[in-house]
Write a protein that holds these residues in place. Structure first.
Motif, PDB file in Angstrom:
ATOM      1  N   VAL A 150       0.828  -1.207   0.000  1.00 22.24           N
ATOM      2  CA  VAL A 150       0.000   0.000   0.000  1.00 22.24           C
ATOM      3  C   VAL A 150       0.865   1.261   0.000  1.00 22.24           C
ATOM      4  O   VAL A 150       0.537   2.252  -0.672  1.00 22.24           O
ATOM      5  CB  VAL A 150      -0.960   0.011   1.210  1.00 22.24           C
ATOM      6  N   ILE A 151       1.955   1.232   0.726  1.00 23.73           N
ATOM      7  CA  ILE A 151       2.851   2.402   0.787  1.00 23.73           C
ATOM      8  C   ILE A 151       3.377   2.742  -0.598  1.00 23.73           C
ATOM      9  O   ILE A 151       3.368   3.911  -1.020  1.00 23.73           O
ATOM     10  CB  ILE A 151       4.024   2.141   1.760  1.00 23.73           C
ATOM     11  N   LEU A 152       3.820   1.722  -1.340  1.00 26.14           N
ATOM     12  CA  LEU A 152       4.322   1.935  -2.701  1.00 26.14           C
ATOM     13  C   LEU A 152       3.223   2.490  -3.601  1.00 26.14           C
ATOM     14  O   LEU A 152       3.472   3.403  -4.399  1.00 26.14           O
ATOM     15  CB  LEU A 152       4.861   0.625  -3.268  1.00 26.14           C
ATOM     16  N   ASN A 184      12.546   0.977  -4.117  1.00 27.17           N
ATOM     17  CA  ASN A 184      13.653   0.439  -3.317  1.00 27.17           C
ATOM     18  C   ASN A 184      13.238   0.252  -1.861  1.00 27.17           C
ATOM     19  O   ASN A 184      13.587  -0.758  -1.233  1.00 27.17           O
ATOM     20  CB  ASN A 184      14.853   1.385  -3.398  1.00 27.17           C
ATOM     21  N   PHE A 185      12.496   1.223  -1.338  1.00 25.91           N
ATOM     22  CA  PHE A 185      12.007   1.116   0.043  1.00 25.91           C
ATOM     23  C   PHE A 185      11.080  -0.084   0.194  1.00 25.91           C
ATOM     24  O   PHE A 185      11.178  -0.840   1.171  1.00 25.91           O
ATOM     25  CB  PHE A 185      11.264   2.399   0.433  1.00 25.91           C
ATOM     26  N   ASP A 186      10.179  -0.263  -0.768  1.00 20.77           N
ATOM     27  CA  ASP A 186       9.240  -1.383  -0.706  1.00 20.77           C
ATOM     28  C   ASP A 186       9.976  -2.716  -0.768  1.00 20.77           C
ATOM     29  O   ASP A 186       9.622  -3.660  -0.045  1.00 20.77           O
ATOM     30  CB  ASP A 186       8.244  -1.280  -1.863  1.00 20.77           C
ATOM     31  N   MET A 187      11.003  -2.796  -1.600  1.00 20.38           N
ATOM     32  CA  MET A 187      11.767  -4.024  -1.726  1.00 20.38           C
ATOM     33  C   MET A 187      12.506  -4.349  -0.421  1.00 20.38           C
ATOM     34  O   MET A 187      12.490  -5.495   0.046  1.00 20.38           O
ATOM     35  CB  MET A 187      12.773  -3.923  -2.876  1.00 20.38           C
ATOM     36  N   ILE A 188      13.139  -3.345   0.164  1.00 17.47           N
ATOM     37  CA  ILE A 188      13.855  -3.535   1.440  1.00 17.47           C
ATOM     38  C   ILE A 188      12.891  -3.930   2.545  1.00 17.47           C
ATOM     39  O   ILE A 188      13.176  -4.823   3.353  1.00 17.47           O
ATOM     40  CB  ILE A 188      14.623  -2.246   1.822  1.00 17.47           C
ATOM     41  N   LEU A 189      11.728  -3.274   2.571  1.00 15.52           N
ATOM     42  CA  LEU A 189      10.714  -3.581   3.591  1.00 15.52           C
ATOM     43  C   LEU A 189      10.262  -5.030   3.481  1.00 15.52           C
ATOM     44  O   LEU A 189      10.142  -5.734   4.497  1.00 15.52           O
ATOM     45  CB  LEU A 189       9.516  -2.645   3.435  1.00 15.52           C
TER      46      LEU A 189
END
Length: 227
Positions: free
Chosen positions: A138-140, A164-169
């Motif tokens: 949802v954030i992405l 990138n943030f979504d992948m790391i998360l």
């Protein structure tokens, strides 16, 4: 046991992800819902042709990456109905639906697991919404909607950082579920939930029902216990 549940959770997630993707994607191809259908179809076709050129070795990986970035803005800006629809469907499925099914998505039902409170309390709708917000992209999606409001160069910067943030998360969540002793990821910790094996719960309940307290017989005066 924790690793066994973790594997079931991953399989259940994949099943649910495929289901939600199919439902969300179908929204794009309903022309009266998506006013930019023609533009989206054109950009999507261009991307598919680009990938085919790469497989045919007509372009290299660097060219694929550059052209994909350029097409990304057109695809997402013209497919915003998909992004909005995906957010709504995700919350309805992982939030509302799971609330009424007492902690089970279709994938979890198939794998025999469910979401419960970590403190043996009744879960509220907001508990499931917290899990959904963190776990299900949802954030992405929200950041993508924000990004398409800007010009293409700004969009690419925001979208790249968001991806990138979504992948790391997702990696962090997966590792926490896999290696934490209690099998809880960040989404479980913040939502106050955990995932259990339904079959083990049923066995535990059956064992508790079989435990009975045998009271001694009350004998009449002068009667011997022949047992």
């Amino acid at each position: 046991m924790t690793n066994n549940i973790a594997i079931k959770r991953v399989v259940a997630y994949i099943i649910d992800y495929i289901l939600i993707s199919l439902i969300s994607t179908s929204l794009i191809y309903i022309t009266f819902i998506n006013p930019r259908y023609d533009e989206y179809y054109e950009a999507s076709s261009a991307y598919n042709n680009l990938v085919q050129e790469y497989y045919n070795k007509e372009i290299n990986a660097e060219e694929l990456t550059i052209e994909s970035r350029n097409l990304s803005y057109k695809i997402n800006s013209n497919g915003y109905i998909y992004t909005i629809g995906n957010i709504v469907i995700v919350f309805l499925y992982y939030g509302v639906f799971v609330y009424f099914t007492k902690g089970q998505t279709l994938g979890k039902k198939i794998m025999g697991i469910k979401v419960v409170s970590n403190k043996d309390k009744e879960l509220k709708l907001y508990n499931y919404f917290i899990r959904t917000f963190i776990l299900n992209g949802v954030i992405l999606s929200i950041l993508t909607l924000i990004a398409i409001c800007f010009k293409e160069s700004t969009y690419l910067n925001i979208y790249t950082m968001a991806s990138n943030f979504d992948m790391i998360l997702m990696i962090v969540l997966f590792l926490m579920v896999l290696f934490n002793k209690d099998g809880r990821g960040l989404h479980d910790i913040l939502a106050g939930t955990k995932v259990i094996d339904v079959r083990n719960e049923l066995i535990s309940e059956e064992n508790n029902e079989e435990v009975e307290v045998i009271k001694p017989k009350k004998l009449k005066k002068g009667q011997k216990d022949e047992d």
